[in-house]
Each structure stands twice: as C-alpha cells, then as structure tokens.
Design a protein around this motif. Structure first.
Motif: not given
Ligand code: 6V0
Length: 332
Positions: A103-122
């Motif tokens: 997996e590319s670093r950018l793809n991994l980062l993209q997955r982490n960004v999606s994760l943060f969208k679930k974590i930070i707002p709550p």
C-alpha cells in the motif's frame, strides 16, 4: 448499607479540587504504553479508553484495573462509545490503520483521514474544552486534519511530533558522552521522522554549548559524530520496528511527559507539532511542524523563536512544502 459509617461533620469535598480526566483513543501498543505510564504518574483521576475492538478494549481495561493495588488511584473506564470520554481535559489519539503490504503511504494516509473523521467529531462533542494530542502517524498531517475537523483554536491541537525524536537524540548523545540524558539539552524539530532537523547550535550538556566548546578545542570530527547520531535517530525507529514489530515504551513516556506539562501547567518547552505558519518564513499555507513550544494548561502557550541557520530554515520550509502538497492531494 455502606462499608463506612458516615462521619457527622465530614467536610464537603473542596470545590477547588479539579477532577482530571484523560482519554486515549486507540488501545493498541502505543495507546496502552501511554496509559500505563500515565497511571504510574498520579496525574489523572480518571482514564477513559476507546477502541473499535470491544474485546481487546475490555481485556486491556481489566488488565490495567488489576494493577490498582500498586498504583495511585485512577478510575479506569473503557467503551467503544465516545460518551465514555465526556468532560476530558486531554484527549490523546493513537488510533491508526495498519499499512497493508504494497500500500502507498498516501493511500494509508487517506484511510487514516477517514478514521479521524469518525474519531475527532465525537471527541469534540463530548469534550468541547479539551486539548487534543495527536500521536497517530504521519503525525504532522494528522494533527492538521484533527485541527480542521475539531474547529478548535490551534493552541488546543498538538501533535506529539519530534518530542520522541528529541529524546532519542538526547539518549544517544548522553550515551556517547557517558552523561545523564536529563543533562543533555538537544532539540530535533520539523517533520517527525525521516526529514527532521537537528538544531546543532542548541545542543548543550550541563549548560555547556557542545559545538562551540568542540570548535574552540578544534575537535572537528565530533561534529561528524553528532551528524551520525542524528542519522541514527532517524534509523532507530525502523530498527525497533524491525526487531519487535512496533515502538511503544519510549513514545509512551514521551507522551505522558507532555500530558504532565499540560495538565500540571508546567510551562516547559517541548518540541511538538504546532501550527507553524509564520515561523521561520513558513507562510505558503497552514501546516503543522514541530517547533520548541511552551506547554501549559491552555495547551500551546507560545513558540520559541530559536535562532536557526539558513540551511536549517531551508530544510524546514522544504518539509512544510512536502506536507502541504500531501494535504492538497488529500483534498482537505
Ligand atoms: P496498533 O497496535 O495497530 O493500534 C492501533 C489501534 O487503533 C488498534 O487497537 C485499533 O483497533 C485502533 N483503531 C482502529 N480504528 C479505530 C477507530 N475507528 N476507533 C478507535 N480505535 C481504532 O498501532 P500502534 O499502537 O503500534 O500505533 C498507533 C499509531 O501511533 C500508529 O499510527 C503509529 O505510526 C503511531 N506512532 C506514533 C509515534 C509518534 O512519535 N508520533 C511513535 C510510535 C507510533
């Protein structure tokens, strides 16, 4: 009936005693190392753990609770539901997706960004006054993402950044000179990881600035040794990961140390990831990079304008540019 007979004139609890609560999202290797170090420090009255895996989470919570007989009292709670983090003073985020082979670093980062969208707002919803401490990698970009998603002022969003790199640097210098690492002052700033910047002129041992000391004695080869030590700082994370699969103890201590400075209002200076715009002519855009920052109860209280060489400033601006390009690719 209760175990204790009530005392008639018991004083009410002092209204000035603040209940300190810390939440950690991500009960993996890093999150649990932070949790265990925090528990030894008598810093928090309550520790809340959140993870997406309920069994692992409950197992970790019980295992920590079973150490209560040996530790200062801290209430430990855990849930996959963010309401458990309600009214936290500090929220530490270590959750991260694991890199899939190829997996590319950018793809991994993209997955982490999606994760943060679930974590930070709550987190923000349940603790609107908290300070956010981001540990997940790539920490500088994810701290920016967390800042954007939170809507918090930038002084309340901090990335653990090069705090760990700096402690590795101090250990290696101390080891080389056979002194105590606590007597070594040395900062690594900039991007956490491969392109970090060592501030050579700031290195001092017991108050003696090392480079000018060496220059006066014309000990030139020692500068090369220090440059080698910086290379070693960069490589040693890879070495630990190769040997044991992940890094945990040092990052645990380093983040717990940041938590202490913040919650006990120590006003100590730590190299951590902060909004770097405006410093060292970084002004192309909003980017988080590590700079020596003063930390206290309000979060980042200030950034030290350390004198750095033109070469070091160039290096910082190049890192800023790379990070900005990544942020643009992410479309955030
Ligand atoms: P790990 O052991 O895989 O732990 C990650 C945890 O996150 C797991 O328990 C997951 O279940 C959990 N998780 C995944 N998705 C979610 C979600 N949506 N909500 C809640 N929890 C979730 O990884 P490890 O603990 O080793 O590393 C965590 C992160 O820290 C990684 O991004 C590392 O790269 C980073 N590090 C940062 C350092 C620094 O100095 N900034 C140092 C070391 C590691």
């Amino acid at each position: 009936g209760s175990f204790f007979a009530p005392i008639q004139q018991a004083a009410p609890p002092s209204p000035t005693k603040r209940h300190i609560k810390i939440s950690i999202v991500g009960a993996g290797n890093v999150g649990m190392a932070i949790a265990q170090t925090l528990l030894t420090q008598d810093l928090a009255d309550e520790l809340a753990l959140v993870d997406a895996l309920p069994d692992k989470l409950r197992g970790e919570m019980l295992d920590l609770q079973h150490a209560a007989a040996f530790l200062p009292r801290t209430k430990i709670v855990a849930s996959t539901d963010y309401s458990v983090t309600t009214a936290s003073d500090l929220c530490i985020v270590t959750a991260g997706a694991r890199q899939i082979s190829g997996e590319s670093r950018l793809n991994l980062l993209q997955r982490n960004v999606s994760l943060f969208k679930k974590i930070i707002p709550p987190l923000v919803q349940y603790s609107p006054d908290a300070i956010l401490m981001i540990v997940s990698n790539p920490v500088d970009v994810l701290t920016y993402i967390a800042w954007k998603l939170s809507g918090f002022p930038s002084n309340r969003v901090i990335g653990s950044g090069t705090n760990l790199d700096s402690s590795r640097f101090r250990f290696l210098i101390a080891d080389h000179l056979d002194v105590n690492a606590q007597d070594v002052q040395a900062y690594i700033i900039g991007e956490h990881g491969d392109s970090s910047v060592a501030l050579w002129s700031s290195i001092s041992v017991g108050g003696v600035p090392i480079l000018s000391f060496l220059e006066k004695r014309q000990i030139a080869y020692e500068k090369e040794t220090l440059v080698k030590i910086h290379k070693e700082v960069i490589n040693c994370a890879y070495e630990v990961i190769q040997l044991k699969g992940y890094t945990s103890w040092a990052v645990g201590y380093s983040v717990a140390n940041l938590a202490w400075s913040i919650l006990r209002d120590q006003r100590r200076i730590h190299p951590v990831s902060v909004l770097a715009k405006g410093f060292h002519d970084i002004d192309d855009g909003e980017v988080f990079l590590s700079l020596p920052a003063q930390l206290g109860r309000g979060g980042v209280l200030g950034v030290i304008n350390v004198p750095i060489s033109d070469e070091e400033a160039d290096h910082l601006r190049r890192s800023a540019k790379t990070i900005l390009e990544v942020q643009e690719q992410l479309g955030v």
